[in-house]
Each structure stands twice: as C-alpha cells, then as structure tokens.
Design an enzyme around this catalytic site. Structure first.
Site, PDB file in Angstrom:
ATOM      1  N   GLY A  90       0.829  -1.199   0.000  1.00 53.77           N
ATOM      2  CA  GLY A  90       0.000   0.000   0.000  1.00 53.77           C
ATOM      3  C   GLY A  90       0.865   1.250   0.000  1.00 53.77           C
ATOM      4  O   GLY A  90       0.572   2.214   0.700  1.00 53.77           O
ATOM      5  N   HIS A  91       1.943   1.199  -0.799  1.00 51.23           N
ATOM      6  CA  HIS A  91       2.867   2.330  -0.863  1.00 51.23           C
ATOM      7  C   HIS A  91       3.756   2.199  -2.102  1.00 51.23           C
ATOM      8  O   HIS A  91       3.742   1.193  -2.793  1.00 51.23           O
ATOM      9  CB  HIS A  91       3.744   2.390   0.394  1.00 51.23           C
ATOM     10  N   ALA A  92       4.525   3.247  -2.326  1.00 47.13           N
ATOM     11  CA  ALA A  92       5.587   3.249  -3.329  1.00 47.13           C
ATOM     12  C   ALA A  92       6.835   3.754  -2.628  1.00 47.13           C
ATOM     13  O   ALA A  92       6.751   4.434  -1.604  1.00 47.13           O
ATOM     14  CB  ALA A  92       5.224   4.157  -4.502  1.00 47.13           C
TER      15      ALA A  92
END
Length: 141
Positions: free
Chosen positions: A57-59
């Site tokens: 749920g991120h980069a």
C-alpha cells in the site's frame, strides 16, 4: 545488464526468475547481485499474515525491491503511473521486481505464506509514498 533487466527497468516492474537447480535431494534457488538488477542492501520477510489482510500500500521514492513467495502465494497489484497489473506470485524462484515510484499492494495470501523481499537500500521511513491519491497526482499519466 541483460535484456530482461533493461525491460523491467524501463517499465519499473516485472517478473524476475532466479537460477534454480533441482535433483533427488530437492531444489535450490540462488540470488546473487549479478543476476539481479541492483545490489542487495536489505533483506526482510513477511509472514503470519492474517486472513483478508494486505501489505504494501505504498511506493518507494528511490528504493527498488524484488519480492518472492518462499512459501505459499499472494497477489500483488502494481501501478507504475501508466499501467496497472496484478500478478499471482507462487514460486520461490520467481519474484516481482518493483522499481522506484511504483505503487504496490499485496493481498490474497494463502495460509502459511512467507514473502522475502530483497531491497536496493536500507530502510528509510522518509522514502515512502503512503497516500495513493498523492501517488496518482505525481505519477499518473
């Protein structure tokens, strides 16, 4: 750099197969810097993931990773700002390369899944983009 490594660097994601050897004793997979698109500076693993839970749920703004299902399986949603794709990862010798500025979400973990991630950088909490709307504003075309 191999053609595969060039292609995944251009897309900033893609499947990576590492060398594996099998005989009557079992199988052995090898991950060395020369067969990866970056030098490994951190290794971590994810396990005991509860039913229905997600990870990621991120980069990462600069870090690159390759994530393997050492045991079990999971789905990973990838968004590089131009295209989106979901992969099912279920072989210990095939991982998913996630380049910098690529959004990822891991889900649909089978019972007993163990994920191992190889990262190009040490952990840095400031190197994360944790808000999908912020990611979309910057990277969606």
């Amino acid at each position: 750099m191999s053609d595969l490594h060039r292609k995944i660097r251009e897309n900033r994601y893609g499947l990576v197969k590492i060398p594996s050897f099998s005989d009557s004793r079992g199988s052995l997979s090898i991950s060395e810097s020369q067969n990866l698109p970056f030098e490994i500076k951190r290794v971590f693993w994810i396990y005991e993931i509860g039913e229905g839970k997600t990870r990621g749920g991120h980069a990462h703004s600069t870090c690159q990773e390759i994530v393997f299902a050492i045991s079990g399986s999971f789905d990973i949603f990838i968004d590089n700002g131009k295209e989106q794709q979901t992969f099912h990862i279920d072989k210990p010798d095939t991982g998913i390369y996630i380049g910098a500025n690529v959004w990822c979400e891991l889900s649909n973990f089978s019972e007993g899944t163990v994920c191992v991630a190889l990262a190009s950088e040490p952990y840095n909490s400031k190197g994360y983009i944790n808000d999908k709307d912020e990611f979309n504003k910057v990277f969606s075309k």
